[in-house]
Design an enzyme around this catalytic site. Structure first.
Site, PDB file in Angstrom:
ATOM      1  N   ARG A 167       0.822  -1.225   0.000  1.00 52.57           N
ATOM      2  CA  ARG A 167       0.000   0.000   0.000  1.00 52.57           C
ATOM      3  C   ARG A 167       0.857   1.277   0.000  1.00 52.57           C
ATOM      4  NH1 ARG A 167      -2.233  -3.408  -1.137  1.00 52.57           N
ATOM      5  NH2 ARG A 167      -4.162  -4.327  -0.404  1.00 52.57           N
ATOM      6  N   SER A 281     -11.193  -0.518   2.828  1.00 55.52           N
ATOM      7  CA  SER A 281     -10.522  -0.805   4.104  1.00 55.52           C
ATOM      8  C   SER A 281     -10.039   0.505   4.703  1.00 55.52           C
ATOM      9  CB  SER A 281      -9.330  -1.731   3.877  1.00 55.52           C
ATOM     10  OG  SER A 281      -9.788  -2.939   3.327  1.00 55.52           O
ATOM     11  N   GLU A 384      -5.862   4.217   6.062  1.00 52.96           N
ATOM     12  CA  GLU A 384      -5.424   4.118   4.666  1.00 52.96           C
ATOM     13  C   GLU A 384      -5.856   5.340   3.840  1.00 52.96           C
ATOM     14  OE1 GLU A 384      -5.978   0.221   2.507  1.00 52.96           O
ATOM     15  OE2 GLU A 384      -6.902   1.539   1.049  1.00 52.96           O
TER      16      GLU A 384
HETATM   17  C1  FAD Z   1     -15.511  -0.144  -1.703  1.00 47.93           C
HETATM   18  C2  FAD Z   1     -14.020   0.081  -1.803  1.00 47.93           C
HETATM   19  C3  FAD Z   1     -13.170  -1.004  -1.952  1.00 47.93           C
HETATM   20  C4  FAD Z   1     -11.780  -0.814  -2.051  1.00 47.93           C
HETATM   21  N1  FAD Z   1     -10.988  -1.906  -2.215  1.00 47.93           N
HETATM   22  C5  FAD Z   1      -9.642  -1.747  -2.321  1.00 47.93           C
HETATM   23  C6  FAD Z   1      -8.784  -2.875  -2.505  1.00 47.93           C
HETATM   24  O1  FAD Z   1      -9.234  -4.025  -2.603  1.00 47.93           O
HETATM   25  N2  FAD Z   1      -7.456  -2.658  -2.590  1.00 47.93           N
HETATM   26  C7  FAD Z   1      -6.916  -1.412  -2.516  1.00 47.93           C
HETATM   27  O2  FAD Z   1      -5.678  -1.295  -2.596  1.00 47.93           O
HETATM   28  N3  FAD Z   1      -7.704  -0.324  -2.358  1.00 47.93           N
HETATM   29  C8  FAD Z   1      -9.037  -0.449  -2.264  1.00 47.93           C
HETATM   30  N4  FAD Z   1      -9.850   0.636  -2.084  1.00 47.93           N
HETATM   31  C9  FAD Z   1      -9.254   1.983  -2.018  1.00 47.93           C
HETATM   32  C10 FAD Z   1      -9.283   2.736  -3.365  1.00 47.93           C
HETATM   33  O3  FAD Z   1     -10.143   2.117  -4.263  1.00 47.93           O
HETATM   34  C11 FAD Z   1      -7.885   2.838  -3.988  1.00 47.93           C
HETATM   35  O4  FAD Z   1      -6.987   3.460  -3.108  1.00 47.93           O
HETATM   36  C12 FAD Z   1      -7.913   3.623  -5.305  1.00 47.93           C
HETATM   37  O5  FAD Z   1      -6.686   3.451  -5.984  1.00 47.93           O
HETATM   38  C13 FAD Z   1      -8.179   5.112  -5.114  1.00 47.93           C
HETATM   39  O6  FAD Z   1      -8.377   5.657  -6.401  1.00 47.93           O
HETATM   40  P1  FAD Z   1      -9.123   7.027  -6.602  1.00 47.93           P
HETATM   41  O7  FAD Z   1      -8.964   7.396  -8.042  1.00 47.93           O
HETATM   42  O8  FAD Z   1     -10.482   6.939  -6.090  1.00 47.93           O
HETATM   43  O9  FAD Z   1      -8.207   7.977  -5.697  1.00 47.93           O
HETATM   44  P2  FAD Z   1      -8.693   9.247  -4.855  1.00 47.93           P
HETATM   45  O10 FAD Z   1      -9.431   8.781  -3.671  1.00 47.93           O
HETATM   46  O11 FAD Z   1      -9.351  10.226  -5.732  1.00 47.93           O
HETATM   47  O12 FAD Z   1      -7.270   9.840  -4.386  1.00 47.93           O
HETATM   48  C14 FAD Z   1      -6.448   9.111  -3.498  1.00 47.93           C
HETATM   49  C15 FAD Z   1      -5.054   9.761  -3.460  1.00 47.93           C
HETATM   50  O13 FAD Z   1      -4.470   9.631  -4.757  1.00 47.93           O
HETATM   51  C16 FAD Z   1      -4.115  10.929  -5.248  1.00 47.93           C
HETATM   52  N5  FAD Z   1      -4.311  10.957  -6.682  1.00 47.93           N
HETATM   53  C17 FAD Z   1      -5.465  10.801  -7.393  1.00 47.93           C
HETATM   54  N6  FAD Z   1      -5.202  10.903  -8.719  1.00 47.93           N
HETATM   55  C18 FAD Z   1      -3.868  11.131  -8.835  1.00 47.93           C
HETATM   56  C19 FAD Z   1      -2.986  11.361  -9.924  1.00 47.93           C
HETATM   57  N7  FAD Z   1      -3.413  11.369 -11.196  1.00 47.93           N
HETATM   58  N8  FAD Z   1      -1.674  11.565  -9.650  1.00 47.93           N
HETATM   59  C20 FAD Z   1      -1.210  11.564  -8.378  1.00 47.93           C
HETATM   60  N9  FAD Z   1      -1.990  11.383  -7.317  1.00 47.93           N
HETATM   61  C21 FAD Z   1      -3.310  11.161  -7.546  1.00 47.93           C
HETATM   62  C22 FAD Z   1      -5.030  11.899  -4.518  1.00 47.93           C
HETATM   63  O14 FAD Z   1      -4.481  13.204  -4.520  1.00 47.93           O
HETATM   64  C23 FAD Z   1      -5.066  11.262  -3.144  1.00 47.93           C
HETATM   65  O15 FAD Z   1      -3.885  11.568  -2.429  1.00 47.93           O
HETATM   66  C24 FAD Z   1     -11.241   0.485  -1.995  1.00 47.93           C
HETATM   67  C25 FAD Z   1     -12.115   1.586  -1.850  1.00 47.93           C
HETATM   68  C26 FAD Z   1     -13.487   1.387  -1.760  1.00 47.93           C
HETATM   69  C27 FAD Z   1     -14.398   2.565  -1.627  1.00 47.93           C
END
Ligand code: FAD
Length: 392
Positions: A167, A281, A384
């Site tokens: 992570r 999580s 996280e």
């Molecule tokens: C129901 C659910 C299930 C999930 N299951 C998992 C799982 O199984 N495994 C897992 O690892 N995670 C899981 N997650 C967490 C999440 O899905 C991941 O962390 C995902 O990669 C976040 O993506 P996002 O685009 O929504 O990021 P955001 O929430 O929009 O942003 C998260 C971070 O990334 C940064 N960011 C966004 N875009 C960029 C970019 N282009 N460049 C640099 N930084 C950027 C943001 O500034 C912030 O710091 C889950 C979440 C939910 C809600």
């Protein structure tokens, strides 16, 4: 008009945003980031908002979302050499992660099928090195094209330079000074803003199943192979059963419309499924020294791991610690029925908004769990999600 963080995040909390932009070109995306940085404004690059917990207060800065969605196979016409089955696929930061997995599986490419249904975007997937069901995205990354906010130039980081770990990555490290402690600069977005990711996938019909729960769902043994499309279907089913998919109804919100293509593949439910109003999580699995692991009850999960300083350590389960500290599935804020925030009824590690929660309710529940686990086991749980506009 600008959105609230509640419109843009899967947990649906968070205050008004002063300025929001969604450029649809590479240069426009870089300019939006650079304009905010050079004006000295707080900047939050957002993807799917699935790993962000934003304060109820107004965000007096700029939120930028990449409006591009392109996914391209780079080696389509190249002859295959020897036994090398590698195929390079490039996806822009704004592409929805599960759309990318769906595309890859349909193309007969193996490597990311275990990550089916993880909410969010391609850009953020490499920030925390998403992982699930025995796969981590870092294993399939060839390189990452970034905008370096410090040097004010683009560059390409190799998989090695990305320093992927559990992570974490070089990008995530660039916004924290210690686990869970935001650094003075860049936070809540990394120094390196992802523009696109080039993946290296394998042109093969089958993938190895390395996770017991998934093997059970497919009725095979761990280590056996299975068609990539079937692995994807099984992962989506297992995730749906645990409410670890986002609530697809969020895409009917005007601010989310058009950001994801394959909404049907995440199984639309007819009524609001509050178990899915989460950040997934909420705590990372703690990696502790052997001496701490030795103090845990005999039946606590223990896996070999590497600590941040490179020494051998033990990874235990945050869900197990929470449950054994007395907080079971469905545990509500302040232990009061019908609270605005509660643990998911299907997953001990997901803190959920039961429809009317504010960020402060979720934080309050998180503190209760952290204090309880600390008192019971002497372990500090580290959240996280990225906390925007508030202390942890
Ligand atoms: C129901 C659910 C299930 C999930 N299951 C998992 C799982 O199984 N495994 C897992 O690892 N995670 C899981 N997650 C967490 C999440 O899905 C991941 O962390 C995902 O990669 C976040 O993506 P996002 O685009 O929504 O990021 P955001 O929430 O929009 O942003 C998260 C971070 O990334 C940064 N960011 C966004 N875009 C960029 C970019 N282009 N460049 C640099 N930084 C950027 C943001 O500034 C912030 O710091 C889950 C979440 C939910 C809600």
């Amino acid at each position: 008009m600008t959105p609230h963080f509640a419109d843009l995040t899967t947990i649906r909390v968070g205050g008004a945003i002063a300025a929001f932009s969604e450029p649809t070109s590479r240069v426009g995306f870089i300019e939006a980031v650079e304009d905010a940085d050079s004006a000295g404004l707080p900047l939050c690059v957002i993807g799917g908002g699935s790993n962000i917990l934003a304060s109820d207060d107004d965000f007096k800065g700029v939120v930028v979302r990449d409006g591009r969605r392109d996914i391209n196979v780079l080696d389509q016409a190249a002859p295959r050499e020897g036994d090398d089955l590698s195929v390079h696929v490039n996806a822009v930061a704004g592409a929805n992660w599960d759309d990318f997995v769906d595309f890859s599986v349909r193309m007969g490419l193996q490597g990311v099928e275990g990550l089916s249904g993880v909410p969010g975007t391609v850009g953020a997937s490499v920030v925390q090195n998403i992982g699930a069901y025995g796969q981590e995205v870092g294993s399939s990354v060839d390189s990452v094209e970034v905008w370096d906010r410090a040097e004010k130039k683009t560059s390409t980081l190799s998989a090695e330079q990305m320093r992927f770990g559990y992570r974490t990555s070089a990008l995530k490290s660039s916004m924290y000074s210690a686990p869970g402690v935001p650094a003075d600069t860049f936070f809540p977005t990394p120094r390196y803003v992802v523009l696109s990711v080039t993946f290296v996938l394998q042109h093969r019909a089958q993938g190895e199943v390395r996770f017991a729960q998934l093997a059970h769902a497919l009725d095979i043994e761990v280590g056996q192979s299975m068609a990539v499309q079937l692995i994807r279907q099984a992962v989506l089913k297992v995730r749906a059963d645990k409410a670890m998919l986002e609530d697809p109804s969020r895409y009917s919100n005007e601010w989310m419309a058009g950001t994801k293509q394959g909404i049907a593949s995440t199984a639309v439910s007819s009524s609001a499924d509050y178990d899915r109003w989460s950040c997934g999580s909420f705590f990372v699995n703690p990696i502790v020294a052997q001496t701490i692991a030795d103090t845990l009850p005999q039946d606590a999960p223990r896996f070999a791991a590497t600590a941040a300083d490179g020494t051998a350590a033990v990874k235990t389960s945050a869900a197990w610690l929470i449950d054994h500290a007395g907080f079971h599935k469905g545990y509500p804020l302040a232990n009061k029925p019908n609270s605005a925030a509660a643990l998911s009824t299907k997953h001990t590690l997901a803190l959920t908004n039961r429809g009317q929660a504010r960020a402060c309710d979720v934080v309050s529940l998180a503190h209760t769990l952290q204090n309880g686990v600390d008192s019971a086991f002497g372990i500090t749980l580290v959240p996280e999600p990225v906390f925007v506009g508030m202390e942890r």
